[in-house]
Design an enzyme around this catalytic site. Structure first.
Site, short mmCIF file in Angstrom:
data_model
loop_
_atom_site.label_atom_id
_atom_site.label_comp_id
_atom_site.label_asym_id
_atom_site.label_seq_id
_atom_site.Cartn_x
_atom_site.Cartn_y
_atom_site.Cartn_z
N LYS A 123 6.70 4.78 -8.20
CA LYS A 123 5.74 6.02 -8.03
C LYS A 123 4.98 6.18 -6.74
O LYS A 123 4.98 6.84 -5.77
CB LYS A 123 5.50 6.62 -9.19
N ARG A 126 1.64 12.48 -18.43
CA ARG A 126 2.06 11.46 -19.24
C ARG A 126 2.63 11.88 -20.65
O ARG A 126 3.14 10.92 -21.49
CB ARG A 126 1.35 10.20 -18.99
N ARG A 171 3.36 -7.06 -8.73
CA ARG A 171 2.60 -6.11 -7.92
C ARG A 171 1.22 -6.45 -7.41
O ARG A 171 0.26 -7.21 -8.33
CB ARG A 171 2.30 -4.88 -8.47
N ARG A 218 -3.80 -6.16 -10.78
CA ARG A 218 -4.47 -5.28 -11.50
C ARG A 218 -4.46 -5.91 -12.76
O ARG A 218 -3.58 -6.87 -13.24
CB ARG A 218 -3.71 -3.90 -11.64
N ARG A 240 2.48 -1.17 -22.18
CA ARG A 240 2.78 -0.29 -21.53
C ARG A 240 4.21 0.63 -21.32
O ARG A 240 4.31 1.78 -21.41
CB ARG A 240 2.15 -0.15 -20.08
#
Ligand code: ADP
Ligand code: AMP
Length: 217
Positions: free
Chosen positions: A13, A88, A127, A160, A171
């Site tokens: 996203k 969300r 990431r 992160r 998650r």
């Protein structure tokens, strides 16, 4: 245009949002980025949000809904926006509907970037992000031109804390339970569109552009 990006964490996203925002000239609003900025500035909101984010949990709805409402009344949102990471939960989606109805405004689409779970772990653990401008990279799929340095602003890129494998799995479970129902929510309102997010980044963007160009006709 008023667009929501839907998809699992790691679906792409944020990556697509940067390109969409540039091409269609609408602000990219990421609740995750807003929370991370507050965390780095140690604001009361940041201190509260960090308790949840570090655990892979969602920040409570009351807090998140207030944040987004105050962002959406800013001047740059007058002609539309691209929401990344909001809503969300169904509660958040309903709050957005109320906000839009009060302004006699409509959503153009909720665009789902569809990526099966088996792709996600590698995407999220690989990431790397820029803490200054929010750009997202991947050690294998989308490395920066100079290792460790953001292409856009030259800052050092980082991993992160919530992209550690154990937090990623949590998650994804929370996504399935709380966010996945939004697909049905927007489908039943005839607002859902979708693209295949397993393609290469540029090909996903081409698919996204096709959907958005159709909507603008
Ligand atoms: P989200 O905002 O949905 O959590 P990101 O845009 O940050 O996801 O993407 C997650 C990771 O996957 C990043 O490291 C990004 O570079 C990488 N990525 C994004 N899109 C693709 C793609 N189409 N193919 C391979 N890797 C991708
Ligand atoms: P993201 O950058 O979108 O992956 O978001 C990072 C984290 O911020 C999430 O795992 C949540 O803890 C929190 N967060 C971001 N957006 C929301 C939201 N709309 N509702 C609740 N928590 C959120």
């Amino acid at each position: 245009m008023r667009i929501i990006l839907l998809g699992a964490p790691g679906a792409g996203k944020g990556t697509q949002a940067k390109s969409i925002s540039n091409k269609y000239n609408i602000p990219h609003i990421s609740t995750g980025d807003i929370f991370r900025k507050n965390i780095s500035e140690r604001t009361p909101l940041g201190i509260e949000a960090k308790k949840y984010i570090d655990n892979g949990q969602l920040v409570p709805d009351e807090l998140t809904i207030d944040i987004i409402k105050s962002r959406l009344v800013e001047e740059d949102c007058e002609n539309g926006y691209l929401l990344d990471g909001y809503p969300r939960t169904v509660e958040q989606a309903k709050a957005l509907d109320v906000f839009l109805n009060e302004r006699e405004a409509n959503l153009d689409t909720a665009l789902l970037i569809k990526v099966p779970r088996e792709f996600i772990l590698e995407r999220m653990t690989g990431r790397r992000v820029c803490p200054s401008c929010g750009a997202s990279y991947h050690v294998k799929f989308n490395p920066p031109k100079n290792e460790g340095i953001c292409d856009i602003c030259g800052s050092d890129i980082i991993q992160r804390d919530d992209d550690a494998e154990i937090t990623v799995n949590k998650r994804l479970d929370i996504y399935e339970a709380q966010t996945h129902p939004l697909i049905e929510y927007y489908k039943s309102r005839d607002l859902l569109s979708e693209v295949d997010g397993t393609q290469a980044i540029n090909d996903v963007f081409e698919s996204v552009s096709k959907v958005l160009n159709e909507l603008r006709k």
